[in-house]
Scaffold this motif. Structure first.
Motif, short mmCIF file in Angstrom:
data_model
loop_
_atom_site.label_atom_id
_atom_site.label_comp_id
_atom_site.label_asym_id
_atom_site.label_seq_id
_atom_site.Cartn_x
_atom_site.Cartn_y
_atom_site.Cartn_z
N ILE A 1 0.84 -1.21 0.00
CA ILE A 1 0.00 0.00 0.00
C ILE A 1 0.87 1.26 0.00
O ILE A 1 0.48 2.32 -0.47
N ARG A 2 2.10 1.11 0.49
CA ARG A 2 3.01 2.27 0.61
C ARG A 2 3.97 2.36 -0.55
O ARG A 2 4.25 3.46 -1.04
N HIS A 3 4.48 1.21 -1.01
CA HIS A 3 5.58 1.24 -2.01
C HIS A 3 5.25 0.55 -3.32
O HIS A 3 6.05 0.62 -4.25
N GLY A 4 4.11 -0.15 -3.39
CA GLY A 4 3.79 -0.91 -4.62
C GLY A 4 4.26 -2.35 -4.54
O GLY A 4 4.90 -2.76 -3.58
N ASN A 5 3.99 -3.12 -5.59
CA ASN A 5 4.33 -4.54 -5.57
C ASN A 5 5.79 -4.75 -5.99
O ASN A 5 6.53 -3.80 -6.24
N THR A 6 6.21 -6.00 -6.08
CA THR A 6 7.63 -6.28 -6.32
C THR A 6 8.07 -5.75 -7.68
O THR A 6 9.17 -5.19 -7.83
N ARG A 7 7.20 -5.89 -8.68
CA ARG A 7 7.58 -5.39 -10.02
C ARG A 7 8.01 -3.91 -9.94
O ARG A 7 8.95 -3.50 -10.62
N ALA A 8 7.36 -3.15 -9.08
CA ALA A 8 7.67 -1.72 -8.97
C ALA A 8 9.02 -1.47 -8.32
O ALA A 8 9.54 -0.36 -8.35
N GLN A 9 9.61 -2.52 -7.74
CA GLN A 9 10.91 -2.34 -7.06
C GLN A 9 12.07 -2.84 -7.93
O GLN A 9 13.22 -2.73 -7.55
N VAL A 10 11.74 -3.44 -9.09
CA VAL A 10 12.79 -4.07 -9.91
C VAL A 10 13.37 -3.04 -10.88
O VAL A 10 12.69 -2.59 -11.81
N LEU A 11 14.62 -2.66 -10.65
CA LEU A 11 15.31 -1.73 -11.56
C LEU A 11 16.02 -2.50 -12.66
O LEU A 11 16.20 -2.02 -13.78
N GLY A 12 16.48 -3.70 -12.32
CA GLY A 12 17.21 -4.50 -13.32
C GLY A 12 17.10 -5.98 -12.98
O GLY A 12 16.75 -6.34 -11.86
N ILE A 13 17.37 -6.78 -14.00
CA ILE A 13 17.24 -8.24 -13.78
C ILE A 13 18.31 -8.96 -14.57
O ILE A 13 18.78 -8.46 -15.61
N GLU A 14 18.74 -10.10 -14.01
CA GLU A 14 19.63 -11.01 -14.71
C GLU A 14 18.91 -12.35 -14.68
O GLU A 14 18.40 -12.78 -13.64
N ALA A 15 18.79 -12.96 -15.86
CA ALA A 15 18.02 -14.20 -15.91
C ALA A 15 18.60 -15.11 -16.98
O ALA A 15 19.17 -14.64 -17.97
N VAL A 16 18.44 -16.41 -16.77
CA VAL A 16 18.89 -17.39 -17.77
C VAL A 16 17.67 -17.84 -18.56
O VAL A 16 16.66 -18.27 -17.98
N LEU A 17 17.75 -17.69 -19.87
CA LEU A 17 16.65 -18.05 -20.76
C LEU A 17 16.63 -19.56 -20.99
O LEU A 17 17.58 -20.26 -20.67
#
Ligand code: FAD
Ligand code: MLT
Ligand code: ZN
Length: 460
Positions: free
Chosen positions: A162-178
């Protein structure tokens, strides 16, 4: 079965000690937190680095081995364990655990962000941030085991949404294996970077079906210097909504807004937690507030003037004992139910909350499907956690259908924050149109053409 060569190759990549095949070592990985979802896999593989993950995935893509990725295994929709009902001729599957991937980089205090490996827990990230006077904006009662990769994959909400938003809103960058083993890295602490599709945003909420998250660059926030936590006993949901709505006019900021019912508070009180207030009422609203000036005085005035308050207590934050009444709901309910709890995390428009609470509570009175409903949740987000206890195994689908029918009739969502997993895959049509699901399938086909990543999750 995994071929012996594949097993040898896996050991060469992550080390033999981190390829677990002995049931005594793997059993804990194959049952989800609720106890409702149990699966099996040929091996549990525990990589340490993104390159080990990439090599494992590349090998699986070549050999046609399915991958179920697991973080803290606190997910509540059956997405974190391999499928149980794998028929003859099914492809082999491994469980890839991020448990060894727990690095947390130095805090970027100017940019107010931090890079972490996928297996770092919410609690560890927040404790590291606190040493720099910052806070991790995502918080949930599973903080000690839920991981960075898990909260991103489920796009977790939590008590600070309610104060900061969900996790997506906190993600500035991502590293992932396709799915083919390539490493995607979109890692920018720039405040503005508007180049191309939002791939981090796409992977948030993808529940391990599009890629394996190996690292996340998270936004951090400055925590409120002082907060006041209040619990107000009310007999109508409308009074809870009115109380939360009255905070703004007093210059108060809502850091959290949760609701509990008498059934839940009585249950946790039976299990050792003190009741928050002396009086009993139908509902108990826990609000944590911050603001300029004397917050405690402003909250006391708010409580004095709000309508429908039967009783109330307020304490300076963090007020851990008051929060424990709310946060102990999940574990206490799981212990109290004679069957695995039917857990339905739903949301409705705020204005529909009173009606939804009444109808959802009445689900317990369906003569042909008796059960014990305990509702609680993040009322400020319109998010109700419908927990149905003592549901005879054969009745789970019928009571779920009843709940989802009420949700749909109130214009709500069948999944507010926990995701779809395996638990709700059969119901996704209630929340997404044919075209919407067709586009989702196109994205899945494009990124995972062999369908090796978390089969059965999201798409059934
Ligand atoms: P897991 O359970 O291990 O996995 C969850 C899903 O994410 C699975 O589909 C898995 O395949 C996928 N996944 C995990 N790691 C990765 C990765 N590295 N890459 C790709 N996919 C991955 N949830 C909320 O939203 N809000 C709450 O307030 C909340 N409170 C909770 C309280 C308790 C007591 C418990 C037990 C759970 C709670 N949850 C809550 C649910 C759960 O904690 C969240 O869904 C959390 O995001 C799961 O994180 P995890 O690391 O345990 O993931
Ligand atoms: C919570 O808010 O405590 C969680 O989402 C867990 C639950 O639904 O039980
Ligand atoms: Zn929740």
């Amino acid at each position: 079965m995994l071929s012996q060569l594949t097993e040898i190759r896996l050991g060469e990549i992550v080390g033999d000690a981190h390829v677990l095949t002995d049931p005594s070592q793997t059993v804990g990985y194959f049952t989800d937190w609720t106890g409702r979802y149990r699966g099996s896999a040929e091996a549990v593989v525990r990589p340490r680095t993104v390159h080990e993950v990439a090599d494992v995935v590349r090998l699986c893509a070549t050999e046609g081995v399915e991958i179920c990725v697991q973080g803290g295994n606190t997910g509540l929709v059956g997405g974190s364990v391999p499928p149980g009902d794998r028929g003859v001729g099914a492809r082999p599957v491994i469980l890839l655990s991020t448990a060894r991937m727990t690095d947390i980089d130095d805090i970027d205090e100017v940019g107010r962000c931090v890079g972490v490996q996928a297996g770092a827990t919410v609690d560890a990230i927040d404790s590291t941030a606190a040493r720099s006077g910052l806070a991790f904006p995502i918080d949930l009662a599973a903080r000690e085991t839920a991981t960075a990769g898990g909260v991103v994959a489920t796009n977790a909400g939590g008590i600070r949404m309610i104060r900061h938003g969900n996790t997506r809103a906190q993600v500035l960058g991502i590293e992932a294996v396709l799915a083919d083993g390539r490493i995607l890295r979109r890692w920018s602490s720039l405040v503005k970077d508007n180049v191309g599709y939002d791939l981090p945003g796409l992977l948030a909420g993808s529940e391990g079906t599009l890629a394996l998250v190996t690292g996340v660059l998270f936004r951090l926030v400055s925590p409120a210097r002082h907060t006041t936590v209040a619990v107000a006993a009310v007999n109508h949901v409308e009074d809870a909504i009115g109380l939360i709505g009255a905070t703004g006019a007093r210059g108060l900021t809502v850091e959290a807004a949760e609701i509990m019912t008498e059934a839940g508070v009585a249950l946790v009180a039976e299990h050792g937690h003190r009741r928050p207030v002396a009086s009993t009422a139908s509902f108990y609203v826990l609000i944590e507030l911050s603001g300029p000036g004397d917050v405690e005085e402003a909250v006391a005035e708010l409580l004095d003037e709000a309508s429908g308050i039967v009783d109330a207590v307020l304490e300076p934050g963090p007020a851990r004992a008051l929060w424990a009444v709310r946060e102990s709901h999940t574990e206490t309910i799981a212990r109290a139910s004679t069957t695995p709890v039917v857990k339905l995390d739903i949301s409705v428009p705020i204005r529909a909350l009173p009606e939804a609470f009444a109808e959802l509570t009445a689900v317990g009175e369906i003569v042909e499907h008796p059960c014990r409903p305990i509702l609680f949740g993040h009322v400020g987000d319109g998010n109700i956690h419908v927990n149905l206890l003592d549901v005879p195994e054969g009745d789970a689908e019928a009571v779920t259908a009843r709940v989802f029918g009420i949700v749909a009739a109130n214009g709500g969502s069948i999944s507010a924050e926990h995701g779809i997993g395996r638990a709700k895959a059969a119901w996704i049509h209630l929340g997404r149109s044919d075209i919407d699901r067709s586009v989702m399938r196109s994205i899945k086909q494009g990124l995972d053409p062999q369908g090796l990543l978390n089969p059965g999750v999201l798409f059934g």
